[in-house]
Scaffold this active site. Structure first.
Site, PDB file in Angstrom:
ATOM      1  N   ASP A 194     -79.094 -58.202  -7.414  1.00 35.48           N
ATOM      2  CA  ASP A 194     -80.364 -58.808  -7.835  1.00 35.48           C
ATOM      3  C   ASP A 194     -81.484 -57.772  -7.761  1.00 35.48           C
ATOM      4  OD1 ASP A 194     -82.082 -60.820  -8.719  1.00 35.48           O
ATOM      5  OD2 ASP A 194     -82.492 -61.561  -6.697  1.00 35.48           O
ATOM      6  N   LEU A 195     -81.262 -56.606  -8.356  1.00 35.92           N
ATOM      7  CA  LEU A 195     -82.186 -55.487  -8.176  1.00 35.92           C
ATOM      8  C   LEU A 195     -83.311 -55.521  -9.211  1.00 35.92           C
ATOM      9  CD1 LEU A 195     -82.278 -53.086  -6.155  1.00 35.92           C
ATOM     10  CD2 LEU A 195     -81.523 -51.652  -8.043  1.00 35.92           C
TER      11      LEU A 195
END
Length: 299
Positions: A194-195
């Site tokens: 989830d960058l």
């Protein structure tokens, strides 16, 4: 005892019902117990993210840290495992953990995120370089993305048949081909999961540090879609949307040292999955349209 932010408490209870209400009610005593055990005291006002509270603290030796307590959910379970594997390499340091309470004591990063950089190309490049640094061999026991690939393919088929306003068949077929050809053949590499820009903070020990990982194992190219869904307004303002999207993906791929075609294929497949999810869960119409557009232009 701490005071739980009202908006966070209300949102948690609305999502989680009675279980959420009981958890929110227990938080002050849980935090007090953890502060005592880890010999810390509250330093600043309690904050929160989407699923947990953030308590800035100071340890007995005067060092600053952050106590994070998340709502118990399988999606949060492997966050400390990822931090432990990275050992501060490109991510905040894990200082203490209590897995039963979904709690961690973490290094405190600085103020500001990648979302605040004026230069979006530089923000994408920073994220790409972080992906490269975070791509270490994953420890055992973390969820493997390759184990989900067949289920994703089946979901694509079912969703395309039942959801309103489906994407063109060729777009869905391209996503299915990626999941079939790349999804089942992924390395044992730790992936943030989830960058987006908001999950990369300024810091002193390193210029930028990642937070809030999912702790997946698979292809580092998996994270490319989050960088397209960060700062959408910059893409919408571009004279040529397709060129702007491809440029952003190319910058990410080169910085992360990943094959550009692989990055584009994963981004397309995940855009299709996101478009289906948005229809199912009531995403705003503008977001569905934009995600549909990404899926089609990347096909």
């Amino acid at each position: 005892m701490i005071e739980i932010p009202a908006g966070f408490a209300q949102g948690t209870i609305e999502r989680q019902g009675e279980q959420g209400q009981e958890w929110v009610a227990s938080l002050p005593s849980v935090v007090d117990e953890l502060l005592d055990r880890w010999n810390c005291e509250i330093a600043e006002q309690v904050g929160h993210g989407g699923v947990g509270i953030i308590v800035p603290v100071r340890s007995a030796d005067g060092a600053s840290a952050v106590l994070k307590v998340s709502f118990p959910h399988p999606g949060n379970a492997h966050e400390p495992d990822a931090f432990a594997a990275w050992r501060g390499r490109g991510a905040v340091l894990l200082l203490e953990r209590d897995d039963a309470r979904f709690a961690m004591l973490l290094e405190q990063a600085g103020e500001g995120t990648l979302a605040e950089l004026d230069d979006v190309d530089e923000a994408v490049a920073v994220a790409g370089r972080l992906v490269r640094r975070l791509a270490v061999r994953a420890p055992a026991g973390l969820p493997r993305l390759r184990d989900r690939a067949e289920g994703w393919q089946e979901d694509l088929r079912k969703d395309a048949a039942r959801l309103a306003r489906p994407l063109p068949r060729r777009v869905v077929q391209a996503a299915a081909a990626t999941l079939r050809e790349l999804g089942c053949d992924q390395p044992d590499t730790l992936v943030h999961g989830d960058l987006h820009f908001g999950n990369v903070l300024r810091a002193e020990r390193e210029p930028w540090l990642a937070i809030d990982p999912k702790g997946y194992v698979g292809d580092p190219a998996y994270d490319a879609i989050t960088l397209l869904r960060s700062r959408f307004e910059d893409l919408l303002a571009a004279d040529d949307l397709e060129a702007a999207v491809l440029r952003r993906l190319a910058i990410f791929a080169d910085a992360a040292e990943i094959d550009r075609e692989r990055v584009q294929r994963w981004a397309q497949a995940r855009a299709v999955m996101a478009a289906h999810w948005g229809r199912e869960h009531g995403d705003p119409a503008w977001l569905i349209r934009l995600t549909d557009g990404l899926a089609e232009l990347l096909t």
